[in-house]
Design an enzyme around this catalytic site. Structure first.
Site, PDB file in Angstrom:
ATOM      1  N   ARG A  66       2.881 -17.405 -22.431  1.00 13.89           N
ATOM      2  CA  ARG A  66       3.609 -17.747 -21.196  1.00 13.89           C
ATOM      3  C   ARG A  66       5.038 -17.221 -21.291  1.00 13.89           C
ATOM      4  O   ARG A  66       5.643 -16.850 -20.288  1.00 13.89           O
ATOM      5  CB  ARG A  66       3.584 -19.266 -20.966  1.00 13.89           C
ATOM      6  CG  ARG A  66       4.400 -19.708 -19.770  1.00 13.89           C
ATOM      7  CD  ARG A  66       3.872 -20.984 -19.131  1.00 13.89           C
ATOM      8  NE  ARG A  66       3.524 -21.996 -20.100  1.00 13.89           N
ATOM      9  CZ  ARG A  66       4.402 -22.774 -20.732  1.00 13.89           C
ATOM     10  NH1 ARG A  66       5.694 -22.659 -20.508  1.00 13.89           N
ATOM     11  NH2 ARG A  66       3.983 -23.650 -21.610  1.00 13.89           N
ATOM     12  N   TYR A 119       8.473  -9.875   4.046  1.00 20.17           N
ATOM     13  CA  TYR A 119       7.159 -10.369   3.698  1.00 20.17           C
ATOM     14  C   TYR A 119       7.108 -11.866   3.981  1.00 20.17           C
ATOM     15  O   TYR A 119       7.987 -12.619   3.568  1.00 20.17           O
ATOM     16  CB  TYR A 119       6.872 -10.080   2.222  1.00 20.17           C
ATOM     17  CG  TYR A 119       5.519 -10.557   1.814  1.00 20.17           C
ATOM     18  CD1 TYR A 119       4.382  -9.910   2.286  1.00 20.17           C
ATOM     19  CD2 TYR A 119       5.357 -11.653   0.997  1.00 20.17           C
ATOM     20  CE1 TYR A 119       3.131 -10.359   1.949  1.00 20.17           C
ATOM     21  CE2 TYR A 119       4.109 -12.109   0.653  1.00 20.17           C
ATOM     22  CZ  TYR A 119       3.000 -11.454   1.139  1.00 20.17           C
ATOM     23  OH  TYR A 119       1.755 -11.905   0.805  1.00 20.17           O
ATOM     24  N   ASP A 192      13.804  -5.612  -2.252  1.00 22.54           N
ATOM     25  CA  ASP A 192      12.341  -5.576  -2.347  1.00 22.54           C
ATOM     26  C   ASP A 192      11.917  -4.179  -1.926  1.00 22.54           C
ATOM     27  O   ASP A 192      11.973  -3.820  -0.752  1.00 22.54           O
ATOM     28  CB  ASP A 192      11.722  -6.647  -1.442  1.00 22.54           C
ATOM     29  CG  ASP A 192      10.197  -6.723  -1.589  1.00 22.54           C
ATOM     30  OD1 ASP A 192       9.590  -5.727  -2.024  1.00 22.54           O
ATOM     31  OD2 ASP A 192       9.623  -7.779  -1.245  1.00 22.54           O
ATOM     32  N   LYS A 217       0.514  -3.729  -4.777  1.00 22.27           N
ATOM     33  CA  LYS A 217       0.425  -2.755  -3.697  1.00 22.27           C
ATOM     34  C   LYS A 217       0.338  -1.347  -4.287  1.00 22.27           C
ATOM     35  O   LYS A 217      -0.588  -1.070  -4.991  1.00 22.27           O
ATOM     36  CB  LYS A 217       1.621  -2.937  -2.759  1.00 22.27           C
ATOM     37  CG  LYS A 217       1.877  -4.405  -2.368  1.00 22.27           C
ATOM     38  CD  LYS A 217       0.778  -5.004  -1.538  1.00 22.27           C
ATOM     39  CE  LYS A 217       0.903  -6.508  -1.284  1.00 22.27           C
ATOM     40  NZ  LYS A 217       2.155  -6.997  -0.736  1.00 22.27           N
TER      41      LYS A 217
HETATM   42  C1  LIG Z   1       2.843  -8.109  -0.786  1.00 21.90           C
HETATM   43  C2  LIG Z   1       4.296  -8.183  -0.772  1.00 21.90           C
HETATM   44  C3  LIG Z   1       4.961  -9.178  -1.501  1.00 21.90           C
HETATM   45  C4  LIG Z   1       4.224 -10.251  -2.263  1.00 21.90           C
HETATM   46  O1  LIG Z   1       3.543  -9.728  -3.349  1.00 21.90           O
HETATM   47  P1  LIG Z   1       2.198 -10.399  -3.951  1.00 21.90           P
HETATM   48  O2  LIG Z   1       1.907  -9.524  -5.121  1.00 21.90           O
HETATM   49  O3  LIG Z   1       1.172 -10.337  -2.876  1.00 21.90           O
HETATM   50  O4  LIG Z   1       2.543 -11.792  -4.327  1.00 21.90           O
HETATM   51  C5  LIG Z   1       6.340  -9.162  -1.488  1.00 21.90           C
HETATM   52  N1  LIG Z   1       7.037  -8.242  -0.791  1.00 21.90           N
HETATM   53  C6  LIG Z   1       6.415  -7.284  -0.073  1.00 21.90           C
HETATM   54  C7  LIG Z   1       7.238  -6.300   0.687  1.00 21.90           C
HETATM   55  C8  LIG Z   1       5.032  -7.223  -0.040  1.00 21.90           C
HETATM   56  O5  LIG Z   1       4.441  -6.265   0.695  1.00 21.90           O
END
Ligand SMILES: *Cc1c(COP(=O)(O)O)cnc(C)c1O
Length: 404
Positions: A66, A119, A192, A217
């Site tokens: 962890r 998001y 992000d 993604k």
């Molecule tokens: C999908 C996404 C997230 C969240 O990520 P997860 O891996 O699904 O928890 C955060 N920011 C953006 C821009 C995303 O497309």
């Protein structure tokens, strides 16, 4: 495979994506990292030999996964080298990474300025939990407008969190401009960068303090693993690890870390194809009479095209578009697609499309914040790795189902 990490950092992104974090296994001489599933590590018999503070970057400091495990460490080394940051922390998902960052840097009474298009999970985490239950002040603003960002800053602003290109509308924010504000007021800027797929923009070089990615993604890219990462200066990443890895516990599994690490090797090639294909699909959509609007940062019609050109080397594979007609038209269109799948998520090898109805689940995020001409809703298309002419043909035959 004798590249020092200093030497590696001077090499191109495609090379870093293959060689950083890699190594020869000491026991088997395998030239690929093994998956280490063990959930405990031998302690020295004499506990005084324990490293004083567990340094997550040191192999001998593993004790319990962890806190840290080998596959997470290899992936962190690779992602830090790829993004050009000093350090990286990986988590079980993108949201786990965002939560780790927010819980680390925001105390009750602190203020965060965040993109008002972002998001949805991040929006809910900030507004439903941190604001309502933990006394954090949250301002959601149009971060593509520098004046709005500047005017939102308060004396207690600790963090500015910008999503660019933003999910789902591809709105672009000026990273360098916002970084200058953050520096001026002593706030931390996190970006992000998930939609960029990492290789099309470099927020740290534009002045951001931290970059966040959902690894689920583009970076994993094969639609089969979940992960998240934050990359930035050592001092910031260390704080996040101390506050969040042990206590929030959102550890990435060794298998997912390994899968994502393997996927990074083809990231530059994949992104090139995503970007090239989107550059063919977007103009096709824009010229189609049944399409109401298209938002793609690579098109001159995109409201922040000039900013995108300045800060991105290519425009990624995410397209936002609307149809003339009502929700039923959208449903007919979606029902006719044969190659492109109506599903959540993005950045996969297969093309995915998602419908955002006007009266969706999140009125507070507001149609107001989406393109004014949204009408009955819009579609978010993640252009995959299929041949672009096949995608265009699929869209074209499905558009025939939309009444004029
Ligand atoms: C999908 C996404 C997230 C969240 O990520 P997860 O891996 O699904 O928890 C955060 N920011 C953006 C821009 C995303 O497309």
């Amino acid at each position: 495979m004798n590249l020092s990490s200093e030497k590696l950092r001077c090499l191109g992104l495609g090379t870093r994506a293959i060689h950083s974090g890699e190594g020869v296994d000491a026991e088997t001489k395998a030239i690929r990292r093994p998956i280490v599933l063990a959930n405990s590590y031998k302690l020295p018999d004499n506990l005084s030999e324990l490293p004083e503070s567990f340094d997550r970057d040191r192999p001998q400091a593993y004790n319990y996964p962890r806190w840290q495990h080998p596959n997470a460490r290899y992936l962190e080394e690779r992602l830090a080298a790829m993004e050009g940051g000093e350090a990286c922390a990986v988590f079980a998902s993108g949201i786990a990474a965002a939560a780790a960052m927010f819980f680390t840097f925001l105390n009750a009474g602190d203020h965060i300025v965040c993109s008002h298009i972002c998001y949805i999970g991040i929006h809910e985490l900030l507004c439903e939990h941190l604001a309502k239950r933990y006394g954090v002040e949250v301002s959601l603003v149009d971060t593509s407008d520098l004046d709005e960002v500047w005017n939102a800053i308060r004396p207690n602003t600790r963090l500015i969190h910008v999503e660019t290109p933003a999910n789902p509308t591809t709105r672009i924010s000026d990273i360098g401009g916002i970084a200058a504000f953050a520096r001026q007021v002593g706030a931390i800027l996190s970006v992000d960068s998930t939609f960029s797929g990492m290789v099309t923009q470099s927020p740290l070089s534009l002045g951001a303090d931290m970059v966040m990615h959902s690894l689920s993604k583009y970076i994993n890219g094969h639609g089969d693993g979940l992960g998240g990462a934050i990359i930035g200066r050592h001092d910031l990443i260390r704080k996040i690890c101390e506050a969040a890895t042990i206590h929030l516990g959102a550890t990435i599994s060794p298998f997912n870390a390994w899968l994502i690490m393997r996927s990074t090797e083809t990231l530059t090639l994949r992104m090139q194809k995503h970007c090239d294909s989107a550059m063919e699909v977007a103009p096709f959509l824009q010229s189609h009479p049944k399409v109401k609007f298209v938002r793609y940062p690579g098109l001159e019609s995109h409201p922040q095209h000039h900013v995108a050109r300045r800060q991105m080397s290519a425009f990624s594979g995410m397209i936002n578009f609307g149809l003339h007609g009502d929700a039923a038209s959208y449903f007919r269109f979606l029902g006719r697609l044969t190659i492109i799948t109506h599903a959540v998520c993005l950045g996969h090898a297969e093309s995915l499309i998602q419908f955002y109805p006007q009266d969706g689940d999140h009125p507070e995020l507001g149609v107001l914040n989406y393109p004014e001409d949204i009408g009955e809703g819009f579609l978010r298309l993640s252009v995959g790795l299929e041949e672009p002419e096949d995608l265009i043909a699929d869209l074209e035959q499905a558009l025939e189902a939309v009444p004029v």
